[in-house]
Every structure is written in C-alpha cells, then in structure tokens.
Design an enzyme around this catalytic site. Structure first.
Site, PDB file in Angstrom:
ATOM      1  N   HIS A 194       0.839  -1.209   0.000  1.00 22.53           N
ATOM      2  CA  HIS A 194       0.000   0.000   0.000  1.00 22.53           C
ATOM      3  C   HIS A 194       0.870   1.253   0.000  1.00 22.53           C
ATOM      4  O   HIS A 194       0.568   2.231  -0.700  1.00 22.53           O
ATOM      5  CB  HIS A 194      -0.932   0.009   1.209  1.00 22.53           C
ATOM      6  CG  HIS A 194      -1.774  -1.215   1.319  1.00 22.53           C
ATOM      7  ND1 HIS A 194      -2.389  -1.606   2.491  1.00 22.53           N
ATOM      8  CD2 HIS A 194      -2.114  -2.159   0.391  1.00 22.53           C
ATOM      9  CE1 HIS A 194      -3.047  -2.732   2.292  1.00 22.53           C
ATOM     10  NE2 HIS A 194      -2.889  -3.076   1.023  1.00 22.53           N
ATOM     11  N   HIS A 244      -9.079  -2.107  -4.763  1.00 15.91           N
ATOM     12  CA  HIS A 244      -7.963  -2.429  -3.871  1.00 15.91           C
ATOM     13  C   HIS A 244      -7.000  -3.410  -4.527  1.00 15.91           C
ATOM     14  O   HIS A 244      -5.783  -3.317  -4.320  1.00 15.91           O
ATOM     15  CB  HIS A 244      -8.459  -3.013  -2.547  1.00 15.91           C
ATOM     16  CG  HIS A 244      -7.327  -3.263  -1.597  1.00 15.91           C
ATOM     17  ND1 HIS A 244      -6.754  -2.259  -0.847  1.00 15.91           N
ATOM     18  CD2 HIS A 244      -6.623  -4.386  -1.315  1.00 15.91           C
ATOM     19  CE1 HIS A 244      -5.751  -2.756  -0.133  1.00 15.91           C
ATOM     20  NE2 HIS A 244      -5.649  -4.048  -0.403  1.00 15.91           N
ATOM     21  N   ASP A 266      -2.951  -2.945  -4.926  1.00 14.97           N
ATOM     22  CA  ASP A 266      -1.918  -3.952  -4.649  1.00 14.97           C
ATOM     23  C   ASP A 266      -1.005  -4.148  -5.859  1.00 14.97           C
ATOM     24  O   ASP A 266       0.221  -4.237  -5.725  1.00 14.97           O
ATOM     25  CB  ASP A 266      -2.562  -5.289  -4.285  1.00 14.97           C
ATOM     26  CG  ASP A 266      -3.107  -5.316  -2.859  1.00 14.97           C
ATOM     27  OD1 ASP A 266      -2.753  -4.427  -2.060  1.00 14.97           O
ATOM     28  OD2 ASP A 266      -3.882  -6.240  -2.552  1.00 14.97           O
ATOM     29  N   HIS A 317      -0.493 -10.942  -4.901  1.00 16.30           N
ATOM     30  CA  HIS A 317       0.903 -10.531  -4.744  1.00 16.30           C
ATOM     31  C   HIS A 317       1.875 -11.530  -5.383  1.00 16.30           C
ATOM     32  O   HIS A 317       2.842 -11.129  -6.032  1.00 16.30           O
ATOM     33  CB  HIS A 317       1.236 -10.371  -3.262  1.00 16.30           C
ATOM     34  CG  HIS A 317       0.355  -9.392  -2.552  1.00 16.30           C
ATOM     35  ND1 HIS A 317       0.295  -8.063  -2.898  1.00 16.30           N
ATOM     36  CD2 HIS A 317      -0.504  -9.547  -1.513  1.00 16.30           C
ATOM     37  CE1 HIS A 317      -0.567  -7.446  -2.101  1.00 16.30           C
ATOM     38  NE2 HIS A 317      -1.058  -8.324  -1.259  1.00 16.30           N
TER      39      HIS A 317
END
Length: 289
Positions: A80, A240, A244, A267
């Site tokens: 973030h 969101h 990421d 991720h």
C-alpha cells in the site's frame, strides 16, 4: 522531461502492524537522485539494516508483499505504501522502521498519500527512467489466476477482474484504469484491504492478523460488511486489487510503460510477472521519460 522526486522534509507516523498488532514507528526522509526506495530496519543496528524495494528482494507473498535481505531482516505489507509512492511519482526515499512490518493505517493508501504530501514532494535534477515493455509477458497458475504485461506507446494502464461468487457484496467486478496521479488519488488510494470474518478468525488462531480491525480493513460476513460506514465505493474490492498491483509492480525499479491485466491474481502473481519480465532482456528496455 519527467524528473525524479523525493520528499522535502522528514516526517514520521506511528501505526499498528497487521500481524503483530504492535505499534510500529515509521520515519520518512529525503533521498538523493538515483537512490531508489530503500527501507531500513533501525531496530537492528548490528545487522545490515538496508532492504531495497525491488522485485528480487521479495521473500514472501502469501498474505502481503514482504521484502527481505541477506541478513534475514524483513519488512512486510509494503504494497500500500509502495502504491502511494507510485501514485505521487516519488522515486527516491529513505524509509526507517523500528519493526518488521509497515503500519497498516486504514488498510488503503490514502493515509500514506496524506503523509507524503504533508512532507512535501520535491522534483530533482535527474530524469525518471521507466521500464518499457517491448513484448507480451504473462504468468498464470493452475487455479485460473493470470497476470499479463503488454506493450504500450506511452503511459500505464491497468485492467483487473475478480470473482467472489460466494458473496453478493463482491461477486464479479471489473475495472479499467488509466494510471495518473489524479485517478490514483481519487479512485485507487482510498480502497481498503478486505477479508472474510471466518478467515480472520482462523488467522488469529494462528497468531496472525492481530492488528486487523474495522478501522483498517473491510470485514465481509455473508453478503454484507461489518464496517459501520459500509463501503467507500461499490467497486472498492477490485479497486484495492489494483492498488496492490500498482504497489507490487513499482518494485520493478521505476514506473512502467505498458498495459497490465490481472484476473483473480494477487501478490504472488505480480512478483512472478516481474521475474518473468526480467528473465529475458528482450522483454523490456529502460527509457527516460
């Protein structure tokens, strides 16, 4: 010419670590041109405190993006903050932390943007070098998640889609974003991390996610959320995921010229995509913006 940027003044903040639930203090300091983004574990002065924010320093992607060095020091949940740096175009900064986690703040990049802007953003006398994608590169797993980078003449675009059929509050969401500071600050930065209450209880039983609260994450239960104020945007979940991706991909070492697409990815996939890009020098070139 687009020039490198750092912050004008030192600034600090204290927050709670996602997994430990313990206070973490972060100090941000200006850095010279061509320094890059570098984290320092100042609570471990007897070791090499330096941890560069680069794709090849990523050591764990299971629940967040975790950076590490050869001395075994780590900084987790950097994505973030990295997204906030990308959104503001900050290329050089020294980040000092007194623990192994970033402060979670409100679970988005919004507080980090405010913090960086309070320090002031300074242009430097060196041009920005961007990673220009020259041919399509992709990575997929055996569960249907896929990420891809494709060439573009200029700029950075992101396409993302997620699918959570088990809850109506998310369902299927898609988004297309032209990456620039205005779009980032308005649309992407406020989007908070999210999780299912049942999974959170399992994580806490494992001694993890002790710092997750309704002030730092969206808590999903059934077809709704437990947060009293609800969602900031109906598409906050997919927004969101874009945050990421922006934070993870900024670990390339500079901004990207290309088109990113993600399908049900996270991720791990973002980092593997960068590893695929840099595995073949014909995939990219560094250009001055």
């Amino acid at each position: 010419m687009t020039y490198q940027k750092t912050i004008k003044n030192n600034v600090s903040v204290q927050g709670i670590g996602l997994h430990s639930g313990k206070p973490i203090e972060m100090q941000l300091k200006p850095a010279e041109p061509n320094t890059g983004i570098v984290f320092y574990r100042v609570d471990e002065p007897s070791k090499n405190m330096e941890i560069p924010a680069r794709w090849n320093c990523v050591v764990d992607t299971r629940m967040n993006t975790c950076l590490g060095n050869a001395d075994g020091l780590v900084i987790s949940t950097v994505e973030h903050f990295m997204g906030a740096l990308a959104g503001l175009g900050i290329t050089n900064i020294r980040v000092e932390l007194n623990g192994p986690e970033m402060p979670l703040m409100d679970g988005s990049a919004r507080d980090f943007v405010k913090l960086l802007e309070s320090a002031g953003v300074a242009s430097q006398n060196q041009p920005v070098k961007a990673l220009k994608i020259l041919k399509p590169v992709s990575f997929k797993d055996d569960k249907g998640a896929e990420v891809r980078l494709e060439p573009a003449e200029a700029g950075f675009k992101l396409n993302f889609e997620i699918d959570f059929p088990q809850t109506k509050i998310i369902g299927h969401q898609e988004i297309k974003v032209d990456f620039n500071e205005e779009n980032f600050k308005k649309l992407i930065a406020p989007a908070r991390t999210f999780g299912f209450v049942a999974e959170l209880e399992q994580l806490r039983a494992m001694g993890l996610a002790k710092g997750a609260t309704l002030e730092s994450a969206i808590a999903i239960q059934g077809d709704g959320v437990l947060n009293p104020d609800g969602l900031r945007d109906p598409n906050e979940f997919v927004e969101h995921k874009v945050l990421d991706a922006i934070g993870d991909l900024y670990q390339a070492g500079g901004p990207i010229i290309g088109i990113f697409s993600g399908v049900k990815s996270g991720h791990y996939h973002n980092n593997q995509l960068l590893r695929q890009v840099f595995a073949d020098a014909s995939n990219y070139e560094w250009v001055e913006l």
